[in-house]
Scaffold this motif. Structure first.
Motif, mmCIF file in Angstrom:
data_model
loop_
_atom_site.group_PDB
_atom_site.id
_atom_site.type_symbol
_atom_site.label_atom_id
_atom_site.label_comp_id
_atom_site.label_asym_id
_atom_site.label_seq_id
_atom_site.Cartn_x
_atom_site.Cartn_y
_atom_site.Cartn_z
ATOM 1 N N GLU A 114 -22.855 -104.943 84.817
ATOM 2 C CA GLU A 114 -23.983 -104.014 84.796
ATOM 3 C C GLU A 114 -23.689 -102.809 83.902
ATOM 4 N N GLN A 115 -22.446 -102.337 83.941
ATOM 5 C CA GLN A 115 -22.061 -101.209 83.101
ATOM 6 C C GLN A 115 -22.097 -101.594 81.627
ATOM 7 N N ALA A 116 -21.636 -102.791 81.316
ATOM 8 C CA ALA A 116 -21.656 -103.266 79.935
ATOM 9 C C ALA A 116 -23.094 -103.409 79.434
ATOM 10 N N GLN A 117 -23.972 -103.958 80.272
ATOM 11 C CA GLN A 117 -25.369 -104.138 79.867
ATOM 12 C C GLN A 117 -26.056 -102.800 79.630
ATOM 13 N N ALA A 118 -25.750 -101.816 80.483
ATOM 14 C CA ALA A 118 -26.364 -100.498 80.333
ATOM 15 C C ALA A 118 -25.910 -99.841 79.033
ATOM 16 N N TYR A 119 -24.628 -99.962 78.720
ATOM 17 C CA TYR A 119 -24.116 -99.372 77.481
ATOM 18 C C TYR A 119 -24.755 -100.053 76.270
ATOM 19 N N VAL A 127 -28.841 -107.783 64.228
ATOM 20 C CA VAL A 127 -28.559 -107.049 65.454
ATOM 21 C C VAL A 127 -27.899 -108.024 66.403
ATOM 22 N N ALA A 128 -26.670 -107.734 66.795
ATOM 23 C CA ALA A 128 -25.935 -108.639 67.680
ATOM 24 C C ALA A 128 -26.580 -108.672 69.055
ATOM 25 N N ASN A 129 -26.497 -109.828 69.725
ATOM 26 C CA ASN A 129 -26.998 -109.909 71.094
ATOM 27 C C ASN A 129 -25.884 -109.545 72.076
ATOM 28 N N PHE A 130 -26.242 -109.433 73.347
ATOM 29 C CA PHE A 130 -25.286 -108.948 74.349
ATOM 30 C C PHE A 130 -24.073 -109.867 74.474
ATOM 31 N N ASP A 131 -24.295 -111.174 74.430
ATOM 32 C CA ASP A 131 -23.177 -112.107 74.569
ATOM 33 C C ASP A 131 -22.170 -111.949 73.438
ATOM 34 N N GLU A 132 -22.649 -111.606 72.229
ATOM 35 C CA GLU A 132 -21.748 -111.393 71.099
ATOM 36 C C GLU A 132 -20.959 -110.093 71.250
#
Length: 276
Positions: free
Chosen positions: A121-126, A243-248
């Motif tokens: 969740e912290q990674a997604q928010a950042y 634009v990189a996606n979250f998984d990248e």
């Protein structure tokens, strides 16, 4: 071995700070190096005297691997020995200094060995709040020939430069562009046969950026005028904006988290050790 360690650290710190051997340092640089060496020695002493260090030892294999890395920087063992002698060191002194250095590194690794993973969740928010960090403009791998305009010299006034660049453009139809760049270009890239490498589209002169999409692969442009003068350009490779996606991005965020946490835990531990 105290003197040997100090000499080793002096050579190492001098190289790291000033890219120089100690004998070539200016007096003020010598003072800076000596001050840093004293801090490092005090820090090592505190680490090696800690309770955690009592549980840590350096294996023979680890020491030999580090020794081999030192040796690889020289043209054989004789060259290493000569370098050591120049610094007032010997092989035994170097091994002892490397042993202490390795042991300190192992202790610091031990005290931060329990880093919790980055919360998803912290990674997604950042990521959501910093998407611009993980995007880039379109990039072009380019070569160019540049002839500059300088009205102080008759041969570099605008009309003369335009005539010269048109002649080079004509030659480029049948001659090697790289050779022409080496012969005619006034850009520093001439020494690389005109090769500029990867260039971000939004950092190019807009006149050049506007022309690139109209060129076929490796096609030489017509003369392009900018504030510098006249350019001939061609592109080797192109990568569109992305634009990189979250998984990248997630592995990078996890690495950053680990490095920040490691530094924080080590700093906290060192502060405790130094104040005890």
């Amino acid at each position: 071995m105290e003197t040997q360690k100090r000499r080793y650290l002096t050579a190492k710190v001098a190289t790291e700070m000033f890219k120089l051997n100690p004998e070539f340092l200016k007096p003020e640089q010598q003072q800076q190096v000596a001050s840093q060496v004293q801090r490092v020695m005090q820090l090592q002493q505190a680490i090696l005297g800690s309770r955690e260090a009592a549980e840590i030892s350096v294996s023979a294999a680890q020491l030999e691997q580090t020794w081999a890395q030192c040796l690889a920087q020289f043209d054989g063992e004789a060259s290493l020995v000569q370098s050591l002698q120049n610094q007032g060191l010997d092989a035994e002194g170097l091994r002892s200094a490397l042993y202490d250095e390795l042991r300190c590194e192992l202790v610091l690794d031990r005290v931060c060995g329990d880093i919790p993973p980055l919360a998803l969740e912290q990674a997604q928010a950042y990521f959501a709040g910093h998407r611009q960090e993980f995007s880039r403009a379109a990039i072009w791998q380019l070569s160019q020939i540049l002839i500059t305009v300088n009205h102080d010299y008759p041969e570099n006034r605008r009309h003369a430069v335009l005539k010269r660049i048109c002649r080079v453009r004509h030659l480029a139809q049948t001659q090697d562009f790289a050779a022409l760049a080496l012969q005619h270009s006034e850009c520093p890239s001439a020494m690389e046969q005109g090769f500029l490498g990867w260039c971000e589209q939004d950092k190019l002169y807009p006149q050049i950026a506007a022309v690139l999409p109209t060129l076929a692969h490796m096609q030489v442009s017509d003369p392009i005028e900018t504030e510098l003068g006249f350019h001939l350009v061609r592109w080797h490779q192109y990568k569109p904006a992305k634009v990189a996606n979250f998984d990248e991005v997630l592995p990078l965020l996890q690495q950053r988290h680990h490095e920040r946490a490691k530094k924080y835990l080590q700093k906290q531990w060192l502060n405790r050790v130094l104040t005890n």
